[in-house]
Design an enzyme around this catalytic site. Sequence first.
Site, mmCIF file in Angstrom:
data_model
loop_
_atom_site.group_PDB
_atom_site.id
_atom_site.type_symbol
_atom_site.label_atom_id
_atom_site.label_comp_id
_atom_site.label_asym_id
_atom_site.label_seq_id
_atom_site.Cartn_x
_atom_site.Cartn_y
_atom_site.Cartn_z
ATOM 1 C CD GLU A 226 -5.128 3.117 -5.463
ATOM 2 O OE1 GLU A 226 -4.559 4.099 -4.942
ATOM 3 O OE2 GLU A 226 -4.843 1.932 -5.193
ATOM 4 C CD GLN B 57 -0.301 -1.475 -6.062
ATOM 5 O OE1 GLN B 57 -1.166 -1.345 -6.927
ATOM 6 N NE2 GLN B 57 -0.516 -1.183 -4.791
ATOM 7 N NE ARG C 295 -5.064 -1.584 -8.330
ATOM 8 C CZ ARG C 295 -4.975 -0.636 -7.396
ATOM 9 N NH1 ARG C 295 -3.850 -0.505 -6.693
ATOM 10 N NH2 ARG C 295 -5.978 0.170 -7.158
ATOM 11 C CD GLU D 146 -5.669 7.938 -3.546
ATOM 12 O OE1 GLU D 146 -5.076 8.807 -2.864
ATOM 13 O OE2 GLU D 146 -5.124 6.891 -3.943
HETATM 14 MN MN MN Z 1 -3.513 5.534 -3.757
#
Ligand code: MN
Length: 421
Positions: free
Chosen positions: A204, A245, A242, A206
């Site tokens: 991800e 998650q 994922r 960020e």
């Molecule tokens: Mn995140």
Amino acid sequence: MNKKDDPVQQLTAWKEVPADTDFTIYNIPFGVFSTPRRTARVGAAIGNDIIDLSAMQAMGLMEDLELENNLFAQNSLNRFIGMGNDGVNRVRAFIQKLLTEEDSSLREYPSLFVKQENAVLHLPVEVNDYTDFYSSREHATNVGKLFRDPDRALLPNWLHLPVAYHGRSSSVVVSGTGFHRPKGQMLDLHKDPVFRVSSRLDFELEMAFIINRDTPLGHSIDTTTALDHVAGMVLLNDWSARDIQAWEYAPLGPFLGKNFATSISPWLITTDALRPFLTEGPKPEIEQFPYLQFSGHANYDIDLEVSLIPEGGEENVIVKSNSKYLYWNIRQQLAHHTVNGCNVRTGDILATGTISGPQSSSCGSLLELTKGGKKPIKLKNDLKRTFLEDYDTVVMRGQAQQGSVRIGFGPLTGQVLPALG
Ligand code: MN
């Protein structure tokens, strides 16, 4: 007057730096490094070098600044950034002066410059707590469509508050650190729970901001003074499994799908160095509660990029985004985090959440780029990816330019290693 309108003074360093360096005279970020002969201490980056601030202070070259003893002979920036932004800015301006004036005392001591290639970079701060927001509207919408249903992609709270979860500080690692593919519970094709190695490992894209002082329990930080509490920013990769998650997240949010590793870039780009890149953010779509309101430029115009390098292969740029797309800015994130009286501490890391933009190429995760693993992305040499494979390296970069003023974050890299045992 918005601070952004203050012109940045033009600076020319006598110290030569590569034309495309992230670490220009306008940047002067701070980090922690060690060399074969000396343990970790604090330095500042310029071009391909690190200025050894610990040695500089020990030699008495910073006496005018009246700093605490051994401020830079530390294995984290916590004490240094604990001086507050005025103190950090004084040190930064002093270094800029020494690097630009012709009769600089720094010229007499070439040994104060350490080549970055001869140093090991460490985590810049001792991380107290780590929080991850979810502040990109495009990301939240893309993920909502994939994890839930397309008609209610954005949950009802999303436009009212910057959604976040508490992450785990123990597994925050510095750029260059490999990590093992996680194992865990997930659903198989028949929707039965199974225990196995994750096959949907993702990154991800960020950014994160770092807190520079402790606040007392019960105290709230407002959007007006929020940046006084922010030492600066780094790039952050919130590695995500994922499959783990998707099975675990209801109803309390991310846990083992995220907390096995989180990577950050080693150089803290100060709030002052970021100031010229302040820009307007997206207009609020609904009226926000007063504690979240802020008028003025609070987003940063920073170009972000993600590359994937397969084992022994070539670098493929797969994402181009920009932090200006964030719907909730960092002032609002910090105000929201503390509105209930939750205290923050020096070294806390607050991440923005995945920064996706409006274009298909600006999706900040593979989940979004591949439509949940249904549409592989093409790489050079006839390679494809839906999710990350073992020995893939992910590289994130962040760069900003306003006229002749340019800064960058330095690369954030991390490699996926095979699952253990
Ligand atoms: Mn995140």
